[in-house]
Motif scaffolding. Sequence first.
Motif, mmCIF file in Angstrom:
data_model
loop_
_atom_site.group_PDB
_atom_site.id
_atom_site.type_symbol
_atom_site.label_atom_id
_atom_site.label_comp_id
_atom_site.label_asym_id
_atom_site.label_seq_id
_atom_site.Cartn_x
_atom_site.Cartn_y
_atom_site.Cartn_z
ATOM 1 N N VAL A 37 -12.505 50.198 9.584
ATOM 2 C CA VAL A 37 -11.406 51.016 10.087
ATOM 3 C C VAL A 37 -10.185 50.141 10.357
ATOM 4 C CG1 VAL A 37 -10.657 52.457 12.015
ATOM 5 C CG2 VAL A 37 -12.908 52.802 11.013
ATOM 6 N N ASN A 38 -10.422 48.964 10.900
ATOM 7 C CA ASN A 38 -9.323 48.038 11.184
ATOM 8 C C ASN A 38 -8.559 47.707 9.905
ATOM 9 O OD1 ASN A 38 -7.768 46.192 12.660
ATOM 10 N ND2 ASN A 38 -9.137 44.523 12.120
ATOM 11 N N THR A 49 -8.687 49.236 6.952
ATOM 12 C CA THR A 49 -8.126 50.426 6.307
ATOM 13 C C THR A 49 -6.840 50.871 6.994
ATOM 14 O OG1 THR A 49 -10.366 51.102 5.798
ATOM 15 C CG2 THR A 49 -8.656 52.758 5.521
ATOM 16 N N ALA A 50 -6.858 50.903 8.334
ATOM 17 C CA ALA A 50 -5.676 51.363 9.065
ATOM 18 C C ALA A 50 -4.505 50.423 8.819
ATOM 19 C CB ALA A 50 -5.988 51.453 10.553
ATOM 20 N N MET A 51 -4.802 49.131 8.796
ATOM 21 C CA MET A 51 -3.751 48.148 8.550
ATOM 22 C C MET A 51 -3.125 48.368 7.170
ATOM 23 S SD MET A 51 -4.555 44.168 8.054
ATOM 24 C CE MET A 51 -4.765 44.156 6.298
ATOM 25 N N MET A 76 -3.329 51.157 5.283
ATOM 26 C CA MET A 76 -2.777 52.500 5.055
ATOM 27 C C MET A 76 -1.474 52.738 5.804
ATOM 28 S SD MET A 76 -4.457 54.062 2.753
ATOM 29 C CE MET A 76 -3.798 55.704 3.032
ATOM 30 N N PHE A 89 -5.222 53.661 13.356
ATOM 31 C CA PHE A 89 -3.942 52.979 13.619
ATOM 32 C C PHE A 89 -3.936 52.304 14.993
ATOM 33 C CE2 PHE A 89 -1.543 56.111 10.624
ATOM 34 C CZ PHE A 89 -1.847 55.312 9.538
ATOM 35 N N TYR A 121 -6.503 51.392 16.925
ATOM 36 C CA TYR A 121 -7.468 50.306 17.010
ATOM 37 C C TYR A 121 -6.917 49.048 16.333
ATOM 38 C CZ TYR A 121 -11.762 47.676 16.412
ATOM 39 O OH TYR A 121 -12.698 46.685 16.422
ATOM 40 N N HIS A 124 -1.831 45.001 12.525
ATOM 41 C CA HIS A 124 -0.752 45.539 11.694
ATOM 42 C C HIS A 124 0.184 44.409 11.266
ATOM 43 C CE1 HIS A 124 -1.971 49.608 11.768
ATOM 44 N NE2 HIS A 124 -1.887 49.731 13.075
#
Lengths: 434, 199
Positions: free
Chosen positions: A279-280, A282-284, A286, B65, B67, B74
């Motif tokens: 998830v980390n 993927t979120a980064m 996406m 996002f 997390y 990011h």
Amino acid sequence: MIGIAPAVVGFLIMLGLMFLGLHVATAMFAVGLLGAAAYLGVPIINALGTQLWNVTDNFVLLAVPMFVLLGELLVNCGSTDRMYRALSDWFSPLPGGLLHTNIAASALFAAVSGSSVATAATISTVALPAFRDRHYDVRLVLGSICAGATLGILIPPSINMIIYGAMTNTSVGRLYAAGVFPGIVLTLLFMGVVVVCCWIRPALAGKRAASAPWADRLRRLLDLLPPIAIFVIVMGSIYAGWATPTESAAVGVMMALLLAAAYRSLSIRMLHECFLTTVNVTAMIMLIVAAAFYLNFVIGILGIPQALARFVGEIGATPIHMMWFLFLFYLLLGCFLETLSMMVGTIPVIFPLVLALGIDPVWFGIFLVLMCEIALISPPVGMNLYVVQGIRREGSIADVIYGTLPFLLMMFVLTALLIYFPDLALWLPRVTFG
Amino acid sequence: MGNNPLARFLMPLARAAAIFSGWCLLVVVALTCVEIVGRKFFNFSLHGVDEIGGYALTVVCAFGFSYALLRGSHTRINLVQSHLPARVRAALNAITMAALAAVSLFAAWRGFAELRVSIELMSVSNSPLQTPMWLPQGLWFAGLAMFAIVVIALAVHAVLLFLTDRREVNRFYSPAGSADELEQISARIRSEGSRSAAQ
């Protein structure tokens, strides 16, 4: 419709915001919104919500978390450690010994993982201890890991190819097929340069370890079967037309789960660890991809692609000139930008330009991935350099940078091969998909 | 963001959301495998697995996002910043968080607009499943709202710190891999090393 000058200004503002240290996604959203506010008005600004939903409600991009999860499961169930040991038995006798194991293990892990950074982290974690007290040249060891790991995004499955495919409506299956031969050639080039270096200066390769008994070597070959089986089934089902890349990724995850169960390392805790990393990552990825899609949407409405295409038509650049120009452009940009940001941030303007010149979109995808690989090991911000240095935790990052130089040279060789013999990439997709 | 007290406070929620979306992903993996085997060998289809898969990705992203933010994942480019004086870095770090807060708030607002339209029109997906769109979009909006709240909380924290104690801004809000962060990591390794040596 706006001209080239405002587009260039927009691009420079984006780079400026990124260099100030703002989140890359913020910089892209900001420039997209700025363009919409300056030229298009409220409806396009407000379309951000719809765009955001459409980017993520996307079955093609679902392959991203799936391939990340697949790689995580294989690492956490110990399959990669076993793989490295099995390969080291067979590659140690070559001039350069264990160095080849780094490259071969990277290539094999790349065949089940879509990320170069994950490959770098994985291979350096298992490889660095193996080199302790073996007196190899430390720079070449680090370089071979860094460079080998870049294969992660060239040898399918590749996260960068999924994102390129989704952004440009190019078939991910074709891109995967196109990556196979360049991936194999680059692996061989890397091994070749190790052989040449160690042949000229045998001191670079350390003490040869005594070979393991044949019985052990043969038994450990079994450890190579699971990753190879996963690769064959995942890729085979795409090429046979049984499954889309996303569906085949799901099959790969299922096989990795069964493998983890067979190795007795499957547990809720292990699963949750894998989920968190997945998830980390993927979120980064996406967040940047979503920003790039919105930017792409605005740039498209502004008619910048057409303006650029006209401009290239007027200066009369040939495709070959253009590719060498883009090579230099990405080489420079890759020194300063993170790879994914570089790729998705430039696709909206570069891709239409390339299409206008009649360059094959599948071929350009492979070219772009190769440029990303170069960017991954170009100082000062090459991601792989820092991953490997971070796991090594001693000495200077300069060792890592020096070590990658011979491999960087081989990437330039492959770029030239790709430009002058485009069939290196395009032959396989042609025979498999027609 | 390792030892940022606010990030530590928000982490359990973000972590739970990430694990939830991980399970959603795994469910889609299982459904997809059933679909492929069914289609290939038994001539039967679940219909709409790809649609559910798309929703799963919206959930993974929207819930992920926050997390990823709390883990400092990011992407930021750290090249120029590292050469600037600490005071300028502190200002830039506070601005970065405020800018992300603005983006996340705007995204959540536009996300809500999508959801509201779906509810008002009672939209269903254009597919055999006929999913009522408020369902996946409601989950998606929940994730976006959570992201906006988390970023705004962190941005307020960063700006307040900037006004009171600038060094703390750089300690908590520097880009990953920056000198500030590396110093903290090596300090932590040193203290862990000395602790294990003492034992």
